[in-house]
Design a protein around this motif. Structure first.
Motif, short mmCIF file in Angstrom:
data_model
loop_
_atom_site.label_atom_id
_atom_site.label_comp_id
_atom_site.label_asym_id
_atom_site.label_seq_id
_atom_site.Cartn_x
_atom_site.Cartn_y
_atom_site.Cartn_z
N ASN A 8 31.27 42.74 24.51
CA ASN A 8 32.52 43.38 24.97
C ASN A 8 32.92 42.88 26.36
OD1 ASN A 8 30.24 44.67 26.04
ND2 ASN A 8 31.34 46.60 26.35
N ILE A 9 31.93 42.57 27.21
CA ILE A 9 32.24 42.16 28.58
C ILE A 9 32.95 40.80 28.61
CG2 ILE A 9 31.20 41.56 30.84
CD1 ILE A 9 28.92 43.52 30.12
N VAL A 10 32.51 39.88 27.76
CA VAL A 10 33.13 38.53 27.78
C VAL A 10 34.26 38.37 26.78
CG1 VAL A 10 31.29 37.15 28.80
CG2 VAL A 10 31.21 37.68 26.37
N SER A 11 34.64 39.46 26.12
CA SER A 11 35.76 39.37 25.17
C SER A 11 37.09 39.66 25.84
CB SER A 11 35.54 40.36 24.02
OG SER A 11 34.36 40.03 23.33
N LYS A 12 37.03 40.09 27.10
CA LYS A 12 38.27 40.41 27.82
C LYS A 12 38.27 39.68 29.17
CE LYS A 12 36.06 44.63 29.33
NZ LYS A 12 35.47 45.83 28.80
N PRO A 13 39.43 39.63 29.85
CA PRO A 13 39.46 38.97 31.16
C PRO A 13 38.42 39.56 32.11
CG PRO A 13 41.67 39.45 30.43
CD PRO A 13 40.76 40.14 29.45
N TYR A 14 37.80 38.71 32.90
CA TYR A 14 36.73 39.17 33.79
C TYR A 14 37.30 39.47 35.17
CZ TYR A 14 31.98 39.60 35.57
OH TYR A 14 30.81 40.08 36.11
N ASP A 15 37.04 40.67 35.66
CA ASP A 15 37.60 41.14 36.93
C ASP A 15 36.72 40.70 38.10
OD1 ASP A 15 38.69 42.48 39.04
OD2 ASP A 15 38.13 44.50 38.34
N LEU A 16 37.28 39.81 38.93
CA LEU A 16 36.53 39.28 40.07
C LEU A 16 36.99 39.90 41.39
CD1 LEU A 16 36.24 35.40 39.62
CD2 LEU A 16 34.37 37.05 39.69
N SER A 17 37.62 41.07 41.33
CA SER A 17 38.20 41.63 42.56
C SER A 17 37.14 41.91 43.64
CB SER A 17 39.04 42.86 42.25
OG SER A 17 38.30 43.76 41.47
N PHE A 18 35.88 41.98 43.25
CA PHE A 18 34.83 42.19 44.26
C PHE A 18 34.71 40.98 45.21
CE2 PHE A 18 31.67 39.44 42.23
CZ PHE A 18 32.06 39.47 40.89
N LEU A 19 35.40 39.90 44.89
CA LEU A 19 35.35 38.71 45.77
C LEU A 19 36.58 38.57 46.67
CD1 LEU A 19 33.90 36.06 43.28
CD2 LEU A 19 32.72 37.08 45.23
N ILE A 20 37.48 39.55 46.61
CA ILE A 20 38.73 39.46 47.36
C ILE A 20 38.51 39.22 48.85
CG2 ILE A 20 40.62 40.96 48.24
CD1 ILE A 20 41.16 41.75 45.33
N ASP A 21 37.49 39.85 49.42
CA ASP A 21 37.25 39.71 50.86
C ASP A 21 36.26 38.61 51.21
OD1 ASP A 21 39.01 41.76 51.53
OD2 ASP A 21 37.49 43.28 51.09
N SER A 22 35.96 37.75 50.26
CA SER A 22 35.01 36.67 50.55
C SER A 22 35.53 35.78 51.67
CB SER A 22 34.79 35.81 49.30
OG SER A 22 34.10 34.63 49.66
#
Ligand SMILES: [Zn+2]
Length: 269
Positions: free
Chosen positions: A101-115
């Motif tokens: 289920n995790i890889v069947s939808k777009p993956y949310d990378l918002s945890f990297l916004i402040d990188s």
């Protein structure tokens, strides 16, 4: 900064085994498990790619070049971001059913916004949402990939994540994914440690039957020997004795505990 041609480091480790290395610390300095090792196993008629990396630069052309016309199977050893973000390039990806289920939808990378890393612009262009592969194929323990003269068997080893798998080839390589490597080690909540230890025991048992196996972890040093498994098993067992030394590590929502041979990040969620 890396460009297309120098981003991946490719080495031919054996006649039938390539290692494609990618540094993940370029995405955020908090990730220190460099390199990520993606493995490509070549049989006589088919090839198997373990993981698709960070999705920053095209991987498929490199793989296509190496497999010289063989049929390609692409697999995710588990679905943490650094192993799956290139999935989109490949039409079809195999993954353990617990994480499909995790890889069947777009993956949310918002945890990297402040990188602080400039390369993250590449994710920003996609609004920190990475599309999945078109077709996700679910596999479970015991599944076998026949590559022609080499077969690769799936071993379900939950703990690092619910669908983490290791892979055993008929030539004696054991790919341990993120279940075991020397480096920062990510563990689930403390009450799930028995499951982690059970998975490690399962791998140690395989060793007992097939003594000269080589271990190929998805991060850092390879090949490793059985000591990696026993070191990690004993290290995790010892965590209860050093539990009071834990520190909060907010980025991962984890407790950090520095052991003798591993640094542990233990989920608080
Ligand atoms: Zn990883």
């Amino acid at each position: 900064m890396s460009n297309d041609s120098q981003h991946f480091e490719i080495s031919k480790h054996k006649d039938y085994l390539y290692v494609i290395k990618e540094n993940i610390s370029i995405v955020h300095p908090v990730y220190r498990n460099d390199p990520l090792n993606m493995y490509l196993v070549l049989g006589s008629h088919s090839a198997l790619l373990l993981d698709t990396g960070c999705g920053l630069y095209p991987l498929k052309p490199i793989v296509d070049d190496l497999i010289s016309g063989r049929k390609l199977f692409v697999l995710n050893t588990h679905t943490h971001w650094d192993h799956i973000l290139g999935n989109e390039e490949f039409g079809e990806v195999y993954v353990h059913k617990n994480e499909a289920n995790i890889v069947s939808k777009p993956y949310d990378l918002s945890f990297l916004i402040d990188s602080p890393c400039e390369i993250v612009k590449k994710y920003k262009e996609k609004n920190f949402s990475i599309p999945p592969a078109k077709i996700i194929k679910k596999i479970k323990d015991g599944h076998e990939f026949d590559l022609g003269e080499i077969s690769v068997k799936v071993i379900h080893t939950p703990g690092h994540s619910p669908g983490s798998i290791c892979l055993l080839t008929s030539r004696g390589e054991l790919f341990t994914s993120d279940v075991a490597y020397y480096g920062d080690t990510f563990l689930p909540k403390r009450n799930k440690f028995p499951q982690v230890l059970k998975s490690l025991s399962k791998l140690i048992e395989i060793f007992e039957k097939q003594k000269n196996l080589e271990l190929y972890p998805s991060h850092q040093k390879y090949p490793c020997d059985k000591t990696l498994l026993t070191d990690l098993y004993n290290g995790i067992k010892n965590i209860e004795n050093i539990w009071d030394t834990k520190k909060l590590f907010d980025f991962f929502d984890a407790w950090q505990i520095d052991g003798e041979k591993f640094r542990y990040f233990i989920s608080r969620m």
